[in-house]
Motif scaffolding. Structure first.
Motif, PDB file in Angstrom:
ATOM      1  N   LYS A 131       0.837  -1.204   0.000  1.00 12.43           N
ATOM      2  CA  LYS A 131       0.000   0.000   0.000  1.00 12.43           C
ATOM      3  C   LYS A 131       0.870   1.251   0.000  1.00 12.43           C
ATOM      4  CE  LYS A 131      -3.837   2.210   2.436  1.00 12.43           C
ATOM      5  NZ  LYS A 131      -4.779   2.127   3.585  1.00 12.43           N
ATOM      6  N   GLU A 132       1.875   1.259   0.858  1.00 11.41           N
ATOM      7  CA  GLU A 132       2.791   2.399   0.908  1.00 11.41           C
ATOM      8  C   GLU A 132       3.505   2.577  -0.430  1.00 11.41           C
ATOM      9  OE1 GLU A 132       6.865   3.756   3.307  1.00 11.41           O
ATOM     10  OE2 GLU A 132       5.637   2.094   4.075  1.00 11.41           O
ATOM     11  N   ALA A 133       3.943   1.467  -1.023  1.00 11.12           N
ATOM     12  CA  ALA A 133       4.652   1.535  -2.294  1.00 11.12           C
ATOM     13  C   ALA A 133       3.752   2.030  -3.420  1.00 11.12           C
ATOM     14  CB  ALA A 133       5.214   0.160  -2.634  1.00 11.12           C
ATOM     15  N   LEU A 134       2.525   1.547  -3.451  1.00 12.01           N
ATOM     16  CA  LEU A 134       1.590   1.938  -4.504  1.00 12.01           C
ATOM     17  C   LEU A 134       1.253   3.427  -4.434  1.00 12.01           C
ATOM     18  CD1 LEU A 134      -0.676  -1.220  -4.316  1.00 12.01           C
ATOM     19  CD2 LEU A 134       0.569  -0.485  -6.363  1.00 12.01           C
TER      20      LEU A 134
ATOM     21  N   LEU B 216      -0.407   4.968  -7.677  1.00 15.96           N
ATOM     22  CA  LEU B 216      -1.424   3.978  -8.040  1.00 15.96           C
ATOM     23  C   LEU B 216      -2.424   3.893  -6.887  1.00 15.96           C
ATOM     24  CD1 LEU B 216       0.935   1.260  -9.575  1.00 15.96           C
ATOM     25  CD2 LEU B 216      -0.644   2.727 -10.823  1.00 15.96           C
ATOM     26  N   GLU B 217      -3.044   5.034  -6.607  1.00 21.20           N
ATOM     27  CA  GLU B 217      -3.906   5.159  -5.430  1.00 21.20           C
ATOM     28  C   GLU B 217      -5.102   4.208  -5.478  1.00 21.20           C
ATOM     29  OE1 GLU B 217      -2.950   7.701  -7.279  1.00 21.20           O
ATOM     30  OE2 GLU B 217      -1.929   9.209  -6.031  1.00 21.20           O
ATOM     31  N   GLU B 218      -5.639   3.983  -6.688  1.00 22.51           N
ATOM     32  CA  GLU B 218      -6.840   3.153  -6.799  1.00 22.51           C
ATOM     33  C   GLU B 218      -6.563   1.727  -6.326  1.00 22.51           C
ATOM     34  OE1 GLU B 218      -9.492   0.236  -8.523  1.00 22.51           O
ATOM     35  OE2 GLU B 218      -7.478   0.609  -9.320  1.00 22.51           O
TER      36      GLU B 218
ATOM     37  N   GLU C 109      -4.351 -10.493 -10.275  1.00 19.73           N
ATOM     38  CA  GLU C 109      -5.244 -10.253 -11.418  1.00 19.73           C
ATOM     39  C   GLU C 109      -5.253  -8.782 -11.824  1.00 19.73           C
ATOM     40  OE1 GLU C 109      -9.939 -10.919 -12.697  1.00 19.73           O
ATOM     41  OE2 GLU C 109      -9.287 -11.350 -10.651  1.00 19.73           O
ATOM     42  N   VAL C 110      -5.362  -7.888 -10.844  1.00 17.56           N
ATOM     43  CA  VAL C 110      -5.429  -6.451 -11.132  1.00 17.56           C
ATOM     44  C   VAL C 110      -4.135  -5.968 -11.776  1.00 17.56           C
ATOM     45  CG1 VAL C 110      -5.488  -4.167 -10.058  1.00 17.56           C
ATOM     46  CG2 VAL C 110      -7.164  -5.893  -9.403  1.00 17.56           C
TER      47      VAL C 110
END
Length: 608
Positions: A309-312, A317-319, A336-337
């Motif tokens: 989450k921190e990396a995104l 890539l907030e979504e 999958e995403v």
């Protein structure tokens, strides 16, 4: 009464490639203690060149094949790769296909360059150990064909049927390729050694060549063949492929099950992986359930999600980052995403789009945080994988690992430019779908394959040359190269226990019946390769470790360590082994060792 000295041990290392080199490095680092126990080291190498390894020796690879790793990603030896390269004459560098200067820490150089570098480091380490009183004996072109276990000593049998008696053996062999070539039909079960698939001097392949796989190994074949059927030139800053006039029908077709090309090279904050970068020994062991299992989904929820989450968020890539907040968003959902972000109607056009961001990342020092973080997380999990139940081993191999190898085994930008130049010249294509090799007809010189696409439609294609580039994978017990260990039940196949009968039922429909068995009222799945304990000692048919034989060869042990690959894992694996030897010298860990004990090594060693 005078105490008798214990005779110093004779250690054999089977293999002299990177795994053996890093083992020698860590022995040298701790030689003042280890030489109390080890008096001599004998190194056996099946090839001509000591200290290179299969992917990097001129016996198997080609001057156009890249190493796919930069100097800053190579774990510490005596010199760094770039420092060694800078000491070489220009003529030497040109022979290694290095023509652009200055030498750059982030650049990816040829495999032959890496092989010569490893050879130099191997020689330096051998000389250092000799200077410190350790006897070294080297046997090149001497393949070990069997190992004879004993209660106090071990025999290794070489290709000339000579038996060498030793006290301890480390199996550090590298890649192993099945020899099922039917060259009369143009079929090759692997591309190695790569010289066998190249046209003879003065000849060209004026036809379409099929390749199973679209990985970095497949690209090795692509670039070696392409450079012999045309030339690459730069025009207006863009790489162009100009085909040879005598091979107008030369073309390459890649076959990829998912229709993917590799992700592209990306910048990293910290290029060297760490087992406990995003977690700790205490946290991981606290996640082990009452049945003794670390569930993959638990690891993903408790360890991976916060780090990802921190990396995104850093990658904007907030979504996706917000989706990680949902308890229902599991590891399979994440795969999958993120896979969909790499899916394109045309993979080559998709690579062109990704090239813009990849160049920005590499040239402007902009890390792709989520990829680096995921690699760290799975690298850490790898060294605790014996805690996973069988159903999680199955899920990891079926869903997670293919995704990881596509993301993490990234293609250098220079390789991508070659691929795109071939595409723009109409000399390469990619077909998605699962491939089944129907037959190879040596009379007609044709290999027929069947392709089943994602919609379930099938079609047959005939190739005059077809090359499998799927990788060597994990060996089966029947293919283990030391038959006496197998026949004497000194080794057994790696296995994992199911957490429940429900877990067994879920897996049974996907694997052969021979892979699942019951023992002492518990259900197990064979995970491939041979069984080892956490200190890399081989396990016999009764579940007992052999204190004389260690196996650190990845292709043998992937059933226990499923995400071991690359030079960083070579260094870490050999260092864990040496640290275990030190613990034995100090009087600890003389018998059976469990993961809870080995993880103390991970925790205390800052290099891991």
């Amino acid at each position: 009464m005078e105490m008798q000295k214990t005779p110093k041990k004779r250690l054999a290392i089977i293999g002299s490639g990177p795994m053996a080199i890093y083992l020698l490095k860590h022995i040298n680092d701790r030689v003042n203690i280890l030489k109390q126990e080890i008096g001599s080291i004998i190194i056996f190498e099946s090839g001509k060149n000591m200290g290179m390894g299969m992917p990097y020796t001129p016996e198997t690879t080609d001057v156009y094949n890249l190493s796919n790793i930069s100097s800053e990603e190579i774990p510490e030896l005596i010199d760094t790769l770039v420092d060694w390269l800078r000491k070489q004459d220009k003529s030497v560098l040109q022979s290694l296909n290095i023509t652009e200067f200055p030498i750059n820490d982030s650049e990816v150089y040829s495999r032959l360059a890496l092989g010569q570098y490893f050879r130099s480091q191997y020689i330096l380490l051998i000389n250092k150990l000799k200077a410190k009183g350790v006897s070294i004996t080297e046997f090149a072109e001497n393949k070990i064909v069997d190992i004879l276990p004993g209660s106090d000593e071990v025999g290794v049998v070489d290709q000339d049927h000579h038996t060498h008696v030793l006290d301890k053996i480390v199996i550090a062999t590298g890649h192993e390729w099945k020899n099922e070539e039917k060259s009369g039909a143009g079929y090759f079960s692997s591309p190695w050694p790569i010289h066998k698939i190249l046209p003879q001097q003065g000849h060209l392949y004026n036809f379409t060549i099929g390749i199973l796989g679209a990985s970095l190994s497949a690209f090795d074949v692509v670039t070696s063949l392409a450079h012999r059927h045309g030339e690459f030139v730069k025009e207006a800053g863009q790489l162009i492929f100009k085909p040879h006039k005598d091979a107008p029908d030369f073309k390459i077709v890649l076959h990829s099950a998912e229709g993917w090309l590799p992700h592209l090279q990306y910048e990293q904050r910290k290029s060297i992986r760490e087992i406990y970068r995003h977690t700790s020994r205490e946290e991981i062991l606290s996640l082990v359930d009452d049945l003794g299992f670390l569930r993959l989904e638990t690891y993903f929820n408790e360890v991976c999600k916060p780090a990802l989450k921190e990396a995104l968020f850093k990658d904007r890539l907030e979504e996706v980052a917000h989706r990680l907040d949902s308890p229902d968003f599991g590891f399979a959902n994440f795969v999958e995403v993120m896979s969909k972000k790499h899916e394109y109607t045309n993979s080559f056009n998709g690579m062109k789009q990704e090239m813009v961001a990849a160049k920005d990342s590499v040239e402007n020092n902009k890390p792709v945080h989520w990829k680096e973080t995921l690699d760290d997380l799975m690298y850490g999990l790898n060294f605790h994988a014996e805690l996973l139940p069988a159903e999680d081993h199955f899920f990891f191999r079926k869903k997670v690992k293919p995704f990881l190898m596509n993301v993490i085994a990234a293609m250098p930008l220079s390789s991508a430019n070659i691929l795109l130049a071939l595409y723009d010249a109409g000399r390469i294509d990619l077909i998605s779908g699962k491939v089944k090799i129907l037959n190879s007809d040596s009379n007609s010189g044709t290999t027929h394959v069947e392709v089943k696409d994602l919609e379930g439609e099938t079609r047959s294609i005939a190739y005059k040359m077809f090359i499998e580039c799927g990788g060597d994978g994990t060996i089966e017990l029947t293919d283990y190269p030391f038959p006496s260990l197998v026949s004497g039940k000194s080794v057994r196949e790696a296995r994992a226990k199911f957490s429940s009968e429900k877990g067994r039922e879920e897996v049974e429909e996907y694997v052969s019946k021979e892979k699942i068995f019951s023992e002492n009222g518990c259900s197990y799945m064979y995970t491939g390769g041979i069984d080892i304990d956490t200190a890399y000692r081989i396990i016999d048919g009764n579940g007992n470790p052999n204190n004389h034989i260690n196996n650190i060869a990845f292709t043998h042990t992937l059933g226990v360590r499923p995400y071991s690959y690359g030079l960083q894992a070579c260094s870490a694996t050999s260092e864990i082994l040496v640290d275990f030897w030190l613990s034995q010298i100090s009087g600890d860990n003389t018998g059976t060792i469990q993961i809870r004990e080995t993880t103390k090594i991970y925790e205390s060693n800052t290099h891991l």
